[in-house]
Design a protein around this motif. Structure first.
Motif, PDB file in Angstrom:
ATOM      1  N   UNK A   8     -54.195  45.324  -7.163  1.00 19.47           N
ATOM      2  CA  UNK A   8     -53.549  44.049  -7.432  1.00 19.47           C
ATOM      3  C   UNK A   8     -52.336  43.812  -6.546  1.00 19.47           C
ATOM      4  N   UNK A   9     -51.638  44.880  -6.165  1.00 18.55           N
ATOM      5  CA  UNK A   9     -50.511  44.753  -5.251  1.00 18.55           C
ATOM      6  C   UNK A   9     -50.970  44.187  -3.906  1.00 18.55           C
ATOM      7  N   UNK A  51     -55.943  49.872 -14.413  1.00 15.01           N
ATOM      8  CA  UNK A  51     -54.893  50.713 -14.994  1.00 15.01           C
ATOM      9  C   UNK A  51     -55.076  50.846 -16.498  1.00 15.01           C
ATOM     10  N   UNK A  52     -55.379  49.744 -17.188  1.00  6.88           N
ATOM     11  CA  UNK A  52     -55.582  49.807 -18.625  1.00  6.88           C
ATOM     12  C   UNK A  52     -56.758  50.692 -19.005  1.00  6.88           C
ATOM     13  N   UNK A  55     -50.670  47.078 -20.050  1.00  4.50           N
ATOM     14  CA  UNK A  55     -51.151  47.240 -18.675  1.00  4.50           C
ATOM     15  C   UNK A  55     -51.616  45.905 -18.117  1.00  4.50           C
ATOM     16  N   UNK A  56     -51.030  44.831 -18.626  1.00  2.96           N
ATOM     17  CA  UNK A  56     -51.451  43.484 -18.239  1.00  2.96           C
ATOM     18  C   UNK A  56     -50.463  42.877 -17.247  1.00  2.96           C
ATOM     19  N   UNK A  57     -50.794  41.674 -16.773  1.00  2.00           N
ATOM     20  CA  UNK A  57     -49.843  40.933 -15.932  1.00  2.00           C
ATOM     21  C   UNK A  57     -49.410  39.643 -16.620  1.00  2.00           C
ATOM     22  N   UNK A 110     -51.590  39.393  -0.161  1.00  2.00           N
ATOM     23  CA  UNK A 110     -52.517  38.439   0.451  1.00  2.00           C
ATOM     24  C   UNK A 110     -52.159  37.011   0.050  1.00  2.00           C
ATOM     25  N   UNK A 111     -51.714  36.828  -1.194  1.00  2.00           N
ATOM     26  CA  UNK A 111     -51.334  35.484  -1.642  1.00  2.00           C
ATOM     27  C   UNK A 111     -49.910  35.127  -1.257  1.00  2.00           C
TER      28      UNK A 111
END
Length: 363
Positions: free
Chosen positions: A47-48, A188-189, A241-243, A53-54
């Motif tokens: 995700x990093x 991760x979760x 472990x969420x965003x 990229x975004x």
């Protein structure tokens, strides 16, 4: 940092700006004193990497990173060359490496906290240290961890996310007879849930999409919930472990008095908790940034088979397919897992690695 030797070149994924990336021939690294050059076997996309990229990644806005970037921090490979002062026994060994490279001299490093060194480089992330989305990578020899024969390339590239997840599971402070809730069934979760289950914990998972919950169920987790269906049970630990910015507060709300909340997820905007609740419930709250202190134990868990995270890998693609993956495109034929791996020597357009009935990558 390894200095390039301009006579040798290699292919590497280079991110020039948000949404703009190329695969290029770049100078190959050479092993400077204290460092090694590794032939990269496998790299996980994280995700990093997507945030770079975004253009959303905070380090870009804080001066810790700048384009062009060479991504890739979840990797394994074989040591190709060693620099002066490095034990030649490393040559030919299969290894993975710590993402966090502290300066080794400051107070934090001397106290065993090199992974939060103020002056650290992060491989493929921070301080200009090129990452592993390339045929070769150069890293300090002290950052290496040897991989036993039972840890294949798929497992080797899962050690880095595994180390942080193992630390989250340990920080939950639970064991047989205890119940834990994990928020967010991403890589991760799910890794955290696997480590908790290996310790005899009754594990519950909270997710949003039917597909992610079904995949968690396919890993043998019987207690998977949406927010609408989450039962009113006492949870001795809750791991976020969420965003999602609102879930840290939910974690604190749902944990039992005297329990522990573990925060390993990062939202894109500030998340708030009420510290009065922390005090009134006598809760321990723990933050986890880095895999560094958990890498050796993660390798042991994978090597022994106590935890097998290979089903999390949905497909393995080549360097030419990385930009599409970062843009959110699922590779053709990908399985249901959340993780995409990259084989830097896979040619363009090669089919994703075949899957065995157990969901493992057959390569």
């Amino acid at each position: 940092m390894a200095v390039a030797h301009h006579d040798r070149r290699m292919r590497a994924f280079v991110l020039h700006a948000p949404g703009r990336a190329t695969v290029e021939e770049v100078p190959a690294p050479v092993a400077v004193p204290g460092e090694v050059v590794v032939d990269v076997e496998r790299v996980g996309v994280c995700g990093t990497d997507v945030e770079f990229f975004t253009g959303e990644m905070a380090y870009l806005h804080e001066g810790h990173a700048a384009y062009p970037l060479r991504l890739g921090h979840e990797w394994c490979g074989v040591v190709h060359a060693v620099g002066d002062g490095v034990d030649p026994a490393w040559l030919g060994r299969r290894v993975m490496g710590d993402t966090m490279l502290g300066d080794q001299t400051c107070r934090r490093c001397r106290r065993g906290h090199q992974h939060v060194c103020e002056h650290r480089q992060e491989v493929g992330i921070r301080g200009g240290r090129p990452g592993a989305l390339a045929e070769q990578i150069a890293v300090p020899a002290w950052s290496l961890h040897a991989l036993p024969g039972t840890v294949d390339a798929v497992l080797g590239a899962l050690v880095e996310p595994g180390g942080g997840s193992l630390r989250a599971a340990q920080a939950a402070g639970v064991g047989p007879g205890d119940r834990a809730l994990v928020l967010g069934p991403g890589t991760i979760g799910l890794l955290t849930a696997l480590f908790l289950r290996a310790d005899g914990v009754e594990v519950h998972l909270l997710g949003q999409t039917a597909d992610s919950l079904a995949f968690a169920g396919s890993l043998g987790f019987d207690h998977v919930w949406s927010e609408a269906t989450l039962p009113d049970l006492p949870f001795d630990a809750v791991v976020d472990a969420s965003n999602a910015a609102y879930l840290p507060a939910l974690a604190l709300d749902r944990v039992e008095p005297g329990g522990r909340v573990v925060y390993i997820g990062l939202a894109g905007r500030p998340s708030l908790i009420d510290t009065r609740t922390v005090a009134l419930k006598d809760v321990t709250a723990v933050g986890i940034l880095s895999a560094s202190p958990g890498l050796a134990d993660a390798i042991d868990a994978f090597a022994s088979g106590a935890v097998d995270p290979r089903p999390l890998v949905a497909a393995t693609v080549g360097l030419d397919d990385v930009a599409a993956v970062l843009a959110g495109v699922r590779p053709p034929g990908a399985g249901p897992g959340p993780k995409i791996h990259v084989d830097p020597v896979t040619p363009r357009g090669a089919p994703p690695a075949p899957r065995t009935p157990g969901g493992h990558i057959a390569r």
